[in-house]
Design a protein around this motif. Structure first.
Motif, short mmCIF file in Angstrom:
data_model
loop_
_atom_site.label_atom_id
_atom_site.label_comp_id
_atom_site.label_asym_id
_atom_site.label_seq_id
_atom_site.Cartn_x
_atom_site.Cartn_y
_atom_site.Cartn_z
N VAL A 87 0.86 -1.19 0.00
CA VAL A 87 0.00 0.00 0.00
C VAL A 87 0.89 1.23 0.00
CG1 VAL A 87 -1.69 1.32 1.32
CG2 VAL A 87 -1.86 -1.18 1.18
N GLY A 88 0.70 2.08 -1.00
CA GLY A 88 1.49 3.29 -1.10
C GLY A 88 0.63 4.53 -1.03
N SER A 89 0.78 5.38 -2.01
CA SER A 89 0.02 6.63 -2.07
C SER A 89 -1.32 6.41 -2.77
CB SER A 89 0.83 7.67 -2.84
OG SER A 89 1.00 7.25 -4.18
N ARG A 90 -2.16 7.43 -2.78
CA ARG A 90 -3.42 7.36 -3.53
C ARG A 90 -3.12 7.16 -5.02
NH1 ARG A 90 -8.31 9.11 -2.01
NH2 ARG A 90 -7.58 8.15 -0.07
N ALA A 91 -2.05 7.77 -5.51
CA ALA A 91 -1.69 7.61 -6.92
C ALA A 91 -1.33 6.16 -7.23
CB ALA A 91 -0.53 8.54 -7.27
N SER A 92 -0.60 5.49 -6.33
CA SER A 92 -0.24 4.10 -6.60
C SER A 92 -1.48 3.20 -6.50
CB SER A 92 0.85 3.63 -5.63
OG SER A 92 0.37 3.54 -4.30
N THR A 93 -2.41 3.54 -5.61
CA THR A 93 -3.67 2.79 -5.55
C THR A 93 -4.41 2.88 -6.88
OG1 THR A 93 -3.94 3.06 -3.16
CG2 THR A 93 -5.95 2.69 -4.44
N ARG A 94 -4.49 4.08 -7.44
CA ARG A 94 -5.16 4.24 -8.74
C ARG A 94 -4.46 3.43 -9.82
NH1 ARG A 94 -5.07 10.11 -7.42
NH2 ARG A 94 -7.07 10.65 -6.46
N ALA A 95 -3.13 3.42 -9.78
CA ALA A 95 -2.37 2.68 -10.79
C ALA A 95 -2.64 1.18 -10.68
CB ALA A 95 -0.88 2.98 -10.64
N VAL A 96 -2.73 0.68 -9.46
CA VAL A 96 -3.03 -0.74 -9.26
C VAL A 96 -4.43 -1.06 -9.80
CG1 VAL A 96 -3.52 -2.50 -7.51
CG2 VAL A 96 -1.49 -1.04 -7.28
N ILE A 97 -5.40 -0.21 -9.49
CA ILE A 97 -6.77 -0.44 -9.95
C ILE A 97 -6.83 -0.43 -11.48
CG2 ILE A 97 -9.11 0.51 -9.99
CD1 ILE A 97 -8.32 -0.89 -7.37
N ARG A 98 -6.12 0.51 -12.09
CA ARG A 98 -6.11 0.56 -13.57
C ARG A 98 -5.51 -0.72 -14.15
NH1 ARG A 98 -4.37 5.97 -12.76
NH2 ARG A 98 -2.21 5.35 -13.16
N THR A 99 -4.44 -1.21 -13.55
CA THR A 99 -3.78 -2.40 -14.05
C THR A 99 -4.68 -3.63 -13.93
OG1 THR A 99 -1.60 -1.52 -13.49
CG2 THR A 99 -1.78 -3.90 -13.74
N VAL A 100 -5.34 -3.75 -12.78
CA VAL A 100 -6.23 -4.88 -12.56
C VAL A 100 -7.44 -4.80 -13.50
CG1 VAL A 100 -7.81 -5.96 -10.89
CG2 VAL A 100 -5.50 -5.26 -10.19
N ALA A 101 -8.00 -3.60 -13.66
CA ALA A 101 -9.15 -3.43 -14.55
C ALA A 101 -8.79 -3.79 -15.99
CB ALA A 101 -9.65 -1.99 -14.48
N ALA A 102 -7.59 -3.38 -16.41
CA ALA A 102 -7.16 -3.71 -17.79
C ALA A 102 -7.02 -5.21 -17.95
CB ALA A 102 -5.83 -3.01 -18.08
N ALA A 103 -6.50 -5.89 -16.94
CA ALA A 103 -6.35 -7.34 -17.02
C ALA A 103 -7.69 -8.05 -17.10
CB ALA A 103 -5.55 -7.84 -15.82
N MET A 104 -8.68 -7.51 -16.39
CA MET A 104 -10.01 -8.13 -16.38
C MET A 104 -10.73 -7.94 -17.70
SD MET A 104 -11.26 -7.28 -12.50
CE MET A 104 -12.71 -8.31 -12.60
N ARG A 105 -10.37 -6.88 -18.42
CA ARG A 105 -11.00 -6.66 -19.73
C ARG A 105 -10.46 -7.66 -20.77
NH1 ARG A 105 -10.34 -1.09 -18.37
NH2 ARG A 105 -8.46 -0.97 -19.62
#
Length: 341
Positions: free
Chosen positions: A323-341
């Motif tokens: 767990v890092g900053s809010r920016a790193s949280t957003r980056a993780v969510i984007r990466t996971v969302a792209a993988a799910m697509r």
């Protein structure tokens, strides 16, 4: 830029990279009071530190409310673990651990020439304490991480006490509490009381995680006095620097600020967990400064290829994400969302 300045920049660690989410480091720099104390100590770097870390030992013992001879100091938690293995085991002895577990345990087992016995976690990332107690019969050392690394799960206090009552008295139990500061009060165990009741328990903690002093390499353990004296005999001379000592003292004195940082990290962890679960992504019930995505259904390690995010990958495709900053949280969510697509 002068050549010497370029060289100085070249040795800066990856911790300055907000995408470095693989080592469970604090996203914050040291507290202001800690930075000031360390700066003030730099003029003494031409001198050796204390031969053995009696002062730091006394500071930590006073903090815990135990006798000084119950405390040992190491280069991070890993240094304490190595002291325990050097002091209490012989080549060929058995070390029981879960799988997966903290990367250091298999490495330390090889270094100490121990025979590792692994017990799989259950499907939710918890220890199988009954199976570990069975495996501990005849073993020299058994390891329990609480919170667990890499899943972040926490075993109930009653289950831990039942486990300890089953482990033979001549088997040493390493209770790894590297992430204990992130636990909510209802999940905490009175480790000092455990040590008093179970003379074979060594509790291991570190200043690398919640305290944000990973670069100074300070860890400690505490246990029953007789066991502590055996471990102190393996204490490395000149092993704790003056900056490390003053950083620990300053951290203790700035505990209110430290707790606020811990609350911030914990809140960000919950946010990341909720976002992932809202997307239908299973995560273990992590109670530390990271989240864990098992790889049974999805090879999440492949999903992070090319993402620019550095996460800890496991053979089954699972990943542990600091767990890092809010920016790193957003980056993780984007990466996971792209993988799910």
């Amino acid at each position: 830029m002068a050549a010497r300045d370029t060289a100085a920049v070249a040795v800066l660690p990856d911790a300055v990279n907000p995408c470095a989410l693989s080592l469970n480091e604090s996203p914050f720099p040291p507290l202001p009071a800690v930075r000031a104390a360390v700066r003030a100590s730099l003029d003494s770097l031409n001198r050796y530190p204390e031969f053995l870390p009696h002062r730091l030992r006394s500071v930590i013992a006073g903090r815990l409310g135990v006798a000084a001879d119950q405390v040992v100091i190491g280069e991070g938690a890993t240094g304490v673990l190595m002291q325990v293995l050097h002091a209490l085991t012989s080549p060929g002895d058995t070390l029981v651990m879960s799988t997966p577990t903290f990367d250091g345990y298999p490495i330390l087992a090889r270094m100490a020439r121990l025979r590792p016995v692994t017990v799989p976690l259950d499907r939710h990332g918890h220890h199988d304490l009954d199976a570990m107690a069975d495996a501990a019969v005849g073993a020299r050392v058994v390891v329990v991480c609480r919170p667990h690394n890499p899943t972040g799960t926490v075993e109930q206090v009653s289950a831990l006490e039942r486990f300890l009552s089953r482990v033979p008295a001549d088997t040493v139990v390493l209770l790894d509490e590297a992430y204990v500061e992130f636990l909510a009060p209802e999940h905490r165990v009175d480790a000092v009381d455990l040590v008093h009741r179970f003379g074979n328990v060594v509790v291991v903690r570190t200043f690398s995680k919640a305290y944000g002093l990973a670069g100074l390499r300070v860890g400690y353990g505490f246990c029953a006095p007789a066991l502590g004296r055996a471990l102190w005999a393996m204490q490395l001379p000149f092993g704790v620097s003056l900056p490390a000592l003053v950083a620990v003292v300053a951290s203790y004195e700035a505990e209110n600020q430290l707790r606020q940082r811990i609350r911030t990290i914990t809140a960000e962890r919950r946010r990341l967990q909720m976002r992932l679960r809202a997307m239908g992504v299973y995560t273990t019930d992590a109670q530390a400064n990271f989240v864990y995505l098992p790889g049974a259904a999805v090879r999440w390690s492949d999903a992070f290829d090319g993402s620019g995010l550095l996460v800890r990958r496991y053979d089954d495709g699972g990943v542990r994400i600091t767990v890092g900053s809010r920016a790193s949280t957003r980056a993780v969510i984007r990466t996971v969302a792209a993988a799910m697509r």
